[in-house]
Design an enzyme around this catalytic site. Structure first.
Site, PDB file in Angstrom:
ATOM      1  N   ASN A  92     -12.411  -5.181   1.251  1.00  0.00           N
ATOM      2  CA  ASN A  92     -12.352  -4.365   0.024  1.00  0.00           C
ATOM      3  C   ASN A  92     -12.603  -5.220  -1.213  1.00  0.00           C
ATOM      4  O   ASN A  92     -13.266  -4.773  -2.154  1.00  0.00           O
ATOM      5  CB  ASN A  92     -11.001  -3.648  -0.078  1.00  0.00           C
ATOM      6  N   HIS A 113      -5.107   2.761   0.486  1.00  0.00           N
ATOM      7  CA  HIS A 113      -4.362   2.963   1.736  1.00  0.00           C
ATOM      8  C   HIS A 113      -5.289   3.637   2.753  1.00  0.00           C
ATOM      9  O   HIS A 113      -6.004   4.580   2.403  1.00  0.00           O
ATOM     10  CB  HIS A 113      -3.120   3.823   1.478  1.00  0.00           C
ATOM     11  N   ASP A 119       3.594   3.960  -1.502  1.00  0.00           N
ATOM     12  CA  ASP A 119       2.475   4.908  -1.313  1.00  0.00           C
ATOM     13  C   ASP A 119       2.767   6.289  -1.905  1.00  0.00           C
ATOM     14  O   ASP A 119       2.274   7.312  -1.396  1.00  0.00           O
ATOM     15  CB  ASP A 119       2.112   5.060   0.187  1.00  0.00           C
TER      16      ASP A 119
END
Ligand code: GAR
Length: 203
Positions: free
Chosen positions: A14, A107, A148
């Protein structure tokens, strides 16, 4: 320039997608000031060095409870956005409050499913396959005091084929992550995001 710190714990694909999108001009006026890892010798640090980005290691095994405070002391006043790109330590309230709505996380599932404490990396995809859901994907969200639980900026969806192993699913979801994370950074860096209660509104 819109200054970014990318926090990693692993291979950094990423991170690479952010680097590539800055290089090819999709992320205009953005610069990665620092790549910070909570582990020594991870491949993501090599990616950063190869691209002449400053790297720092804040070793979670050495710093333990002081990890967040040390990262905050270092980054305070230096960057506009902190991007958690496969960063597996939990940040404490002090850094989240200082960088309110300026920390985002990627996520590898469709939040609020398959997320929360202990849900990271391959474990997420194993749980997805075991449950038998038909779609999965990724979520980019702001980081708040929960795990999250922050406001959702972007989600991307894929079909979960019945033949997928957890590793295959991980690879398919990663492809969506590499698009979603630069997209979210672009929206934030261009000032196109507003938060209404917990809803993210894009202009
Ligand atoms: C990514 O799949 C990311 O979504 C996940 O870790 C992987 C890191 O890959 N993050 C989490 O599970 C956080 N809960 P990368 O190091 O190749 O970017």
């Amino acid at each position: 320039m819109f200054k970014i710190a990318v926090l990693i714990s692993g291979s950094g694909t990423n991170l690479q997608s952010i680097i590539d999108n800055i290089k090819d001009g999709y992320l205009k006026n953005c610069t990665i000031e620092y790549v910070i890892s909570d582990k020594k010798d991870v491949f993501g640090l090599k990616r950063a060095k190869e691209n002449n980005i400053k790297t720092m290691v804040f070793d979670k095994n050495e710093l333990k409870e002081d990890l967040s405070c040390n990262i905050l002391k270092f980054l305070k006043g230096k960057v506009d956005l902190i991007v958690l790109a496969g960063f597996t330590s939990i940040l404490k309230e002090n850094i989240i409050d200082e960088f309110r709505n300026r920390i985002i996380n990627i996520h590898p599932s469709l939040i609020p499913s398959f997320c929360g404490k202990g849900m990271y990396g391959l474990k997420v995809h194993e749980a997805v396959i075991e449950y038998g859901v038909k779609i999965s994907g990724c979520t980019v969200h702001f980081v708040d005091h929960g795990t999250d639980t922050g406001s959702i900026i972007i989600q991307k969806v894929i079909d979960v084929k019945s033949t997928y192993s957890a590793k295959e699913l991980q690879q398919e979801v990663l492809k969506t992550e590499h698009k979603a994370l630069p997209e979210a950074i672009k929206l934030i860096s261009e000032g196109r995001i507003k938060i209404d209660k917990r809803k993210v509104i894009v202009s």
